[in-house]
Design a protein around this motif. Structure first.
Motif, PDB file in Angstrom:
ATOM      1  N   SER A  94       0.842  -1.193   0.000  1.00 14.85           N
ATOM      2  CA  SER A  94       0.000   0.000   0.000  1.00 14.85           C
ATOM      3  C   SER A  94       0.876   1.242   0.000  1.00 14.85           C
ATOM      4  O   SER A  94       2.062   1.194   0.327  1.00 14.85           O
ATOM      5  CB  SER A  94      -0.965   0.007   1.192  1.00 14.85           C
ATOM      6  OG  SER A  94      -0.268   0.164   2.397  1.00 14.85           O
ATOM      7  N   CYS A  95       0.262   2.350  -0.373  1.00 17.76           N
ATOM      8  CA  CYS A  95       0.924   3.651  -0.353  1.00 17.76           C
ATOM      9  C   CYS A  95      -0.181   4.707  -0.318  1.00 17.76           C
ATOM     10  O   CYS A  95      -1.368   4.374  -0.403  1.00 17.76           O
ATOM     11  CB  CYS A  95       1.835   3.831  -1.570  1.00 17.76           C
ATOM     12  SG  CYS A  95       1.003   3.669  -3.158  1.00 17.76           S
ATOM     13  N   TYR A  96       0.190   5.965  -0.179  1.00 15.11           N
ATOM     14  CA  TYR A  96      -0.822   7.017  -0.147  1.00 15.11           C
ATOM     15  C   TYR A  96      -0.277   8.306  -0.719  1.00 15.11           C
ATOM     16  O   TYR A  96       0.938   8.515  -0.806  1.00 15.11           O
ATOM     17  CB  TYR A  96      -1.344   7.232   1.282  1.00 15.11           C
ATOM     18  CG  TYR A  96      -0.369   7.915   2.213  1.00 15.11           C
ATOM     19  CD1 TYR A  96      -0.503   9.273   2.512  1.00 15.11           C
ATOM     20  CD2 TYR A  96       0.693   7.227   2.790  1.00 15.11           C
ATOM     21  CE1 TYR A  96       0.390   9.910   3.357  1.00 15.11           C
ATOM     22  CE2 TYR A  96       1.575   7.845   3.639  1.00 15.11           C
ATOM     23  CZ  TYR A  96       1.429   9.189   3.918  1.00 15.11           C
ATOM     24  OH  TYR A  96       2.308   9.825   4.753  1.00 15.11           O
ATOM     25  N   ASP A  97      -1.187   9.178  -1.126  1.00 16.92           N
ATOM     26  CA  ASP A  97      -0.837  10.534  -1.533  1.00 16.92           C
ATOM     27  C   ASP A  97      -1.726  11.476  -0.729  1.00 16.92           C
ATOM     28  O   ASP A  97      -2.309  11.069   0.286  1.00 16.92           O
ATOM     29  CB  ASP A  97      -0.952  10.718  -3.051  1.00 16.92           C
ATOM     30  CG  ASP A  97      -2.364  10.498  -3.601  1.00 16.92           C
ATOM     31  OD1 ASP A  97      -3.349  10.553  -2.817  1.00 16.92           O
ATOM     32  OD2 ASP A  97      -2.488  10.269  -4.811  1.00 16.92           O
ATOM     33  N   ASN A  98      -1.880  12.704  -1.164  1.00 10.61           N
ATOM     34  CA  ASN A  98      -2.673  13.672  -0.396  1.00 10.61           C
ATOM     35  C   ASN A  98      -4.156  13.335  -0.314  1.00 10.61           C
ATOM     36  O   ASN A  98      -4.837  13.764   0.605  1.00 10.61           O
ATOM     37  CB  ASN A  98      -2.523  15.073  -0.991  1.00 10.61           C
ATOM     38  CG  ASN A  98      -1.152  15.646  -0.745  1.00 10.61           C
ATOM     39  OD1 ASN A  98      -0.446  15.236   0.181  1.00 10.61           O
ATOM     40  ND2 ASN A  98      -0.749  16.583  -1.594  1.00 10.61           N
ATOM     41  N   SER A  99      -4.661  12.567  -1.265  1.00 20.97           N
ATOM     42  CA  SER A  99      -6.097  12.339  -1.346  1.00 20.97           C
ATOM     43  C   SER A  99      -6.551  10.901  -1.117  1.00 20.97           C
ATOM     44  O   SER A  99      -7.694  10.672  -0.739  1.00 20.97           O
ATOM     45  CB  SER A  99      -6.614  12.761  -2.728  1.00 20.97           C
ATOM     46  OG  SER A  99      -6.258  14.086  -3.002  1.00 20.97           O
ATOM     47  N   ASN A 100      -5.677   9.932  -1.396  1.00 23.99           N
ATOM     48  CA  ASN A 100      -6.092   8.525  -1.405  1.00 23.99           C
ATOM     49  C   ASN A 100      -5.079   7.622  -0.733  1.00 23.99           C
ATOM     50  O   ASN A 100      -3.897   7.944  -0.666  1.00 23.99           O
ATOM     51  CB  ASN A 100      -6.229   8.023  -2.856  1.00 23.99           C
ATOM     52  CG  ASN A 100      -7.239   8.798  -3.641  1.00 23.99           C
ATOM     53  OD1 ASN A 100      -8.432   8.644  -3.441  1.00 23.99           O
ATOM     54  ND2 ASN A 100      -6.772   9.634  -4.558  1.00 23.99           N
ATOM     55  N   ILE A 101      -5.569   6.478  -0.308  1.00 19.92           N
ATOM     56  CA  ILE A 101      -4.697   5.373   0.069  1.00 19.92           C
ATOM     57  C   ILE A 101      -4.907   4.305  -1.014  1.00 19.92           C
ATOM     58  O   ILE A 101      -6.028   4.133  -1.508  1.00 19.92           O
ATOM     59  CB  ILE A 101      -4.984   4.837   1.492  1.00 19.92           C
ATOM     60  CG1 ILE A 101      -3.959   3.781   1.877  1.00 19.92           C
ATOM     61  CG2 ILE A 101      -6.396   4.338   1.631  1.00 19.92           C
ATOM     62  CD1 ILE A 101      -3.913   3.467   3.360  1.00 19.92           C
ATOM     63  N   TYR A 102      -3.817   3.661  -1.411  1.00 20.52           N
ATOM     64  CA  TYR A 102      -3.850   2.674  -2.484  1.00 20.52           C
ATOM     65  C   TYR A 102      -3.429   1.319  -1.935  1.00 20.52           C
ATOM     66  O   TYR A 102      -2.508   1.238  -1.127  1.00 20.52           O
ATOM     67  CB  TYR A 102      -2.905   3.071  -3.620  1.00 20.52           C
ATOM     68  CG  TYR A 102      -3.191   4.444  -4.166  1.00 20.52           C
ATOM     69  CD1 TYR A 102      -4.164   4.622  -5.148  1.00 20.52           C
ATOM     70  CD2 TYR A 102      -2.514   5.563  -3.693  1.00 20.52           C
ATOM     71  CE1 TYR A 102      -4.449   5.890  -5.639  1.00 20.52           C
ATOM     72  CE2 TYR A 102      -2.789   6.826  -4.185  1.00 20.52           C
ATOM     73  CZ  TYR A 102      -3.755   6.994  -5.152  1.00 20.52           C
ATOM     74  OH  TYR A 102      -4.037   8.250  -5.634  1.00 20.52           O
ATOM     75  N   PHE A 103      -4.095   0.276  -2.401  1.00 27.82           N
ATOM     76  CA  PHE A 103      -3.756  -1.086  -2.007  1.00 27.82           C
ATOM     77  C   PHE A 103      -3.508  -1.912  -3.259  1.00 27.82           C
ATOM     78  O   PHE A 103      -4.196  -1.745  -4.270  1.00 27.82           O
ATOM     79  CB  PHE A 103      -4.901  -1.744  -1.226  1.00 27.82           C
ATOM     80  CG  PHE A 103      -5.276  -1.029   0.037  1.00 27.82           C
ATOM     81  CD1 PHE A 103      -4.501  -1.152   1.180  1.00 27.82           C
ATOM     82  CD2 PHE A 103      -6.407  -0.231   0.081  1.00 27.82           C
ATOM     83  CE1 PHE A 103      -4.853  -0.504   2.347  1.00 27.82           C
ATOM     84  CE2 PHE A 103      -6.766   0.429   1.249  1.00 27.82           C
ATOM     85  CZ  PHE A 103      -5.986   0.292   2.384  1.00 27.82           C
ATOM     86  N   ALA A 104      -2.541  -2.815  -3.163  1.00 23.69           N
ATOM     87  CA  ALA A 104      -2.276  -3.785  -4.222  1.00 23.69           C
ATOM     88  C   ALA A 104      -2.199  -5.153  -3.562  1.00 23.69           C
ATOM     89  O   ALA A 104      -1.580  -5.300  -2.511  1.00 23.69           O
ATOM     90  CB  ALA A 104      -0.973  -3.467  -4.940  1.00 23.69           C
ATOM     91  N   VAL A 105      -2.834  -6.137  -4.182  1.00 23.46           N
ATOM     92  CA  VAL A 105      -2.836  -7.494  -3.642  1.00 23.46           C
ATOM     93  C   VAL A 105      -2.576  -8.464  -4.789  1.00 23.46           C
ATOM     94  O   VAL A 105      -3.224  -8.371  -5.835  1.00 23.46           O
ATOM     95  CB  VAL A 105      -4.186  -7.838  -2.964  1.00 23.46           C
ATOM     96  CG1 VAL A 105      -4.140  -9.224  -2.340  1.00 23.46           C
ATOM     97  CG2 VAL A 105      -4.567  -6.789  -1.928  1.00 23.46           C
ATOM     98  N   LYS A 106      -1.619  -9.370  -4.576  1.00 20.78           N
ATOM     99  CA  LYS A 106      -1.315 -10.433  -5.541  1.00 20.78           C
ATOM    100  C   LYS A 106      -1.708 -11.756  -4.907  1.00 20.78           C
ATOM    101  O   LYS A 106      -1.217 -12.093  -3.834  1.00 20.78           O
ATOM    102  CB  LYS A 106       0.187 -10.487  -5.833  1.00 20.78           C
ATOM    103  CG  LYS A 106       0.649  -9.552  -6.893  1.00 20.78           C
ATOM    104  CD  LYS A 106       2.073  -9.864  -7.302  1.00 20.78           C
ATOM    105  CE  LYS A 106       3.041  -9.231  -6.332  1.00 20.78           C
ATOM    106  NZ  LYS A 106       4.415  -9.203  -6.791  1.00 20.78           N
ATOM    107  N   CYS A 107      -2.572 -12.496  -5.551  1.00 24.81           N
ATOM    108  CA  CYS A 107      -3.025 -13.792  -5.043  1.00 24.81           C
ATOM    109  C   CYS A 107      -2.484 -14.883  -5.953  1.00 24.81           C
ATOM    110  O   CYS A 107      -2.951 -15.035  -7.085  1.00 24.81           O
ATOM    111  CB  CYS A 107      -4.549 -13.848  -5.014  1.00 24.81           C
ATOM    112  SG  CYS A 107      -5.299 -12.547  -4.038  1.00 24.81           S
ATOM    113  N   ASP A 108      -1.502 -15.616  -5.467  1.00 23.00           N
ATOM    114  CA  ASP A 108      -0.937 -16.710  -6.249  1.00 23.00           C
ATOM    115  C   ASP A 108      -1.881 -17.896  -6.244  1.00 23.00           C
ATOM    116  O   ASP A 108      -2.491 -18.212  -5.220  1.00 23.00           O
ATOM    117  CB  ASP A 108       0.413 -17.152  -5.676  1.00 23.00           C
ATOM    118  CG  ASP A 108       1.512 -16.131  -5.903  1.00 23.00           C
ATOM    119  OD1 ASP A 108       1.305 -15.202  -6.702  1.00 23.00           O
ATOM    120  OD2 ASP A 108       2.581 -16.263  -5.277  1.00 23.00           O
TER     121      ASP A 108
END
Length: 180
Positions: free
Chosen positions: A78-92
């Motif tokens: 995950s990461c964020y900027d001034n407006s949003n939080i972002y999530f990334a998920v990899k499912c093997d």
């Protein structure tokens, strides 16, 4: 810099095998969410430069069998900027043809499919949390505490790959009730 306000997230990965469902959760350890200046394109493709720069966590284990290592691992970033939080998920998934997921209406029962659930606690005192769930087909569920009629503003995208499936999410802080 890392996230400088209190935001707790619990990630729950539900994977179905026929009728039996196993639920996986991460080993309890800190994960630091870093501020970014460029944001990812939410299209389910985790090749964005941003996902190559932020740390990933893995090492998930079944909730009821903590000593067991899960062969088909899940990665989370995950990461964020001034407006949003972002999530990334990899499912093997070694056998991608076994991925169970149906296209469902919004707030449908994605929990019967392979899905990712993210619980974000924004106020521990008031026990306020947001629940987001996405199945491998891209069907979504969201709720505020136990209120499934709540519909927050957020974006998600799913992409199936040779190795399994992956998700990207963009969640505005405003949706979480967090103001600058």
């Amino acid at each position: 810099s890392s996230l400088n306000f209190s935001l707790n997230a619990f990630i729950k990965i539900s994977i179905s095998f026929g009728k039996a469902e196993l639920q996986y959760s991460p080993v309890s350890r800190p994960y630091y969410c870093y501020r970014v200046t460029d944001k990812p394109v939410v299209d389910g493709d985790l090749q964005d430069n941003i996902w190559q720069r932020v740390p990933w966590t893995t090492g998930f284990s079944p909730v009821n069998w903590r000593e067991t290592y899960v062969t088909n691992q899940t990665g989370f970033a995950s990461c964020y900027d001034n407006s949003n939080i972002y999530f990334a998920v990899k499912c093997d998934e070694m056998f991608s043809e076994r991925i169970k997921a149906k296209t469902l209406p919004k707030d449908g029962d994605v929990f019967q499919d392979e899905c990712i659930e993210i619980f974000i606690v924004t106020d521990m005192e008031k026990q306020r949390y947001v629940q987001l769930a996405i199945n491998a087909q891209g069907s979504v569920f969201d709720g505020l505490r136990t209120d499934s009629s709540w519909n927050g503003e957020w974006k998600s995208a799913v992409r199936k790959t040779v190795e399994g499936w992956q998700i990207e999410i963009s969640l505005p802080f405003e949706t979480l009730g967090i103001k600058e």
